[in-house]
Design a protein around this motif. Sequence first.
Motif, mmCIF file in Angstrom:
data_model
loop_
_atom_site.group_PDB
_atom_site.id
_atom_site.type_symbol
_atom_site.label_atom_id
_atom_site.label_comp_id
_atom_site.label_asym_id
_atom_site.label_seq_id
_atom_site.Cartn_x
_atom_site.Cartn_y
_atom_site.Cartn_z
ATOM 1 N N ALA A 29 -34.290 21.469 30.001
ATOM 2 C CA ALA A 29 -33.280 20.605 29.381
ATOM 3 C C ALA A 29 -33.557 19.143 29.708
ATOM 4 O O ALA A 29 -33.436 18.270 28.841
ATOM 5 N N ALA A 30 -33.943 18.874 30.944
ATOM 6 C CA ALA A 30 -34.257 17.499 31.334
ATOM 7 C C ALA A 30 -35.474 16.988 30.565
ATOM 8 O O ALA A 30 -35.502 15.840 30.110
ATOM 9 N N SER A 31 -36.468 17.848 30.390
ATOM 10 C CA SER A 31 -37.666 17.453 29.650
ATOM 11 C C SER A 31 -37.364 17.201 28.180
ATOM 12 O O SER A 31 -37.973 16.335 27.549
ATOM 13 N N ALA A 32 -36.423 17.949 27.638
ATOM 14 C CA ALA A 32 -36.110 17.842 26.213
ATOM 15 C C ALA A 32 -34.995 16.839 25.920
ATOM 16 O O ALA A 32 -34.671 16.619 24.756
ATOM 17 N N ALA A 33 -34.436 16.252 26.961
ATOM 18 C CA ALA A 33 -33.330 15.306 26.763
ATOM 19 C C ALA A 33 -33.756 14.195 25.804
ATOM 20 O O ALA A 33 -34.803 13.581 25.960
ATOM 21 N N GLY A 34 -32.963 13.978 24.787
ATOM 22 C CA GLY A 34 -33.251 12.928 23.824
ATOM 23 C C GLY A 34 -34.283 13.303 22.773
ATOM 24 O O GLY A 34 -34.541 12.535 21.856
ATOM 25 N N LEU A 35 -34.890 14.468 22.898
ATOM 26 C CA LEU A 35 -35.904 14.896 21.936
ATOM 27 C C LEU A 35 -35.217 15.472 20.705
ATOM 28 O O LEU A 35 -34.427 16.400 20.802
ATOM 29 N N LYS A 36 -35.486 14.885 19.579
ATOM 30 C CA LYS A 36 -34.898 15.346 18.327
ATOM 31 C C LYS A 36 -36.020 15.522 17.303
ATOM 32 O O LYS A 36 -36.987 14.777 17.302
ATOM 33 N N ALA A 37 -35.859 16.506 16.441
ATOM 34 C CA ALA A 37 -36.868 16.727 15.399
ATOM 35 C C ALA A 37 -36.870 15.525 14.453
ATOM 36 O O ALA A 37 -35.821 15.015 14.082
ATOM 37 N N PRO A 38 -38.061 15.063 14.072
ATOM 38 C CA PRO A 38 -38.138 13.956 13.122
ATOM 39 C C PRO A 38 -37.563 14.383 11.768
ATOM 40 O O PRO A 38 -37.573 15.570 11.440
ATOM 41 N N ARG B 119 -50.106 22.099 20.693
ATOM 42 C CA ARG B 119 -49.500 23.345 21.145
ATOM 43 C C ARG B 119 -48.043 23.334 20.731
ATOM 44 O O ARG B 119 -47.387 22.290 20.736
ATOM 45 N N PHE B 120 -47.554 24.474 20.332
ATOM 46 C CA PHE B 120 -46.170 24.626 19.889
ATOM 47 C C PHE B 120 -45.307 24.993 21.079
ATOM 48 O O PHE B 120 -45.647 25.889 21.848
ATOM 49 N N VAL B 121 -44.205 24.294 21.237
ATOM 50 C CA VAL B 121 -43.287 24.526 22.346
ATOM 51 C C VAL B 121 -41.887 24.682 21.775
ATOM 52 O O VAL B 121 -41.485 23.913 20.905
ATOM 53 N N TYR B 122 -41.155 25.679 22.259
ATOM 54 C CA TYR B 122 -39.747 25.762 21.884
ATOM 55 C C TYR B 122 -38.951 26.127 23.118
ATOM 56 O O TYR B 122 -39.486 26.663 24.089
ATOM 57 N N ALA B 123 -37.674 25.796 23.076
ATOM 58 C CA ALA B 123 -36.818 26.078 24.216
ATOM 59 C C ALA B 123 -35.381 26.201 23.753
ATOM 60 O O ALA B 123 -34.991 25.651 22.723
ATOM 61 N N ILE B 124 -34.600 26.908 24.517
ATOM 62 C CA ILE B 124 -33.156 26.944 24.338
ATOM 63 C C ILE B 124 -32.593 26.310 25.596
ATOM 64 O O ILE B 124 -32.825 26.805 26.704
ATOM 65 N N VAL B 125 -31.924 25.181 25.410
ATOM 66 C CA VAL B 125 -31.422 24.440 26.575
ATOM 67 C C VAL B 125 -29.935 24.140 26.405
ATOM 68 O O VAL B 125 -29.446 24.008 25.282
ATOM 69 N N PRO B 126 -29.220 24.029 27.511
ATOM 70 C CA PRO B 126 -27.797 23.706 27.442
ATOM 71 C C PRO B 126 -27.588 22.321 26.816
ATOM 72 O O PRO B 126 -28.319 21.383 27.140
ATOM 73 N N ALA B 127 -26.608 22.215 25.947
ATOM 74 C CA ALA B 127 -26.315 20.934 25.300
ATOM 75 C C ALA B 127 -26.001 19.858 26.334
ATOM 76 O O ALA B 127 -26.359 18.696 26.165
ATOM 77 N N SER B 128 -25.359 20.260 27.420
ATOM 78 C CA SER B 128 -24.979 19.303 28.466
ATOM 79 C C SER B 128 -26.144 18.964 29.390
ATOM 80 O O SER B 128 -26.071 18.012 30.152
ATOM 81 N N GLY B 129 -27.196 19.788 29.353
ATOM 82 C CA GLY B 129 -28.338 19.569 30.230
ATOM 83 C C GLY B 129 -28.350 20.456 31.460
ATOM 84 O O GLY B 129 -29.341 20.519 32.166
ATOM 85 N N HIS B 130 -27.240 21.164 31.727
ATOM 86 C CA HIS B 130 -27.169 21.979 32.941
ATOM 87 C C HIS B 130 -26.502 23.327 32.666
ATOM 88 O O HIS B 130 -25.429 23.380 32.064
ATOM 89 N N VAL B 131 -27.108 24.392 33.137
ATOM 90 C CA VAL B 131 -26.554 25.736 33.015
ATOM 91 C C VAL B 131 -25.185 25.787 33.685
ATOM 92 O O VAL B 131 -24.243 26.389 33.161
#
Length: 155
Positions: free
Chosen positions: A19-28, A85-97
């Motif tokens: 979640a921290a790594s993906a913070a702010g990452l949005k699909a173009p 490389r293709f990366v996908y993740a399911i992360v908490p919207a808030s950033g923390h489980v």
Amino acid sequence: MGVKTIVQQQYRNIVDSAAASAAGLKAPPEGWLRTVRSALGMSGADVAKKMGVTRARVPAAERAELAGGVTLKSMQAAAEAMGCRFVYAIVPASGHVEDIITAQARKKAMAIVGTASTHMALENQKLPDDKIDQEVERLTREIAQEMPPNFWNDQ
């Protein structure tokens, strides 16, 4: 701390890190496939040739990505064809489980305290709001810590 708790904490750390790594990452707006292909200066035909598919498959995959209908396998194949490389993740919207767990525990605590408060009010023994809030917080911590078997049931 038991083995189950340690393992669960390890899983939480993995998810929180992602979640921290993906913070702010949005699909173009044009999607990842088309954006990366354009960034590389590759034509649809170039990607198709590297993937071993027909030319029409590349724009079809790009449209499918935007519509949410692309497969993980297609995304991976296209990424590899573009040297990515293709990366996908399911992360908490808030950033923390922990935030999701606490919210669920609070929901359960409020239901318990609400039921108790209703019964007490019927008996003219209503607690002051600050005592109710304290009890909700106490129960939230307790429920989040214990995570009883019915934890995720919303009834």
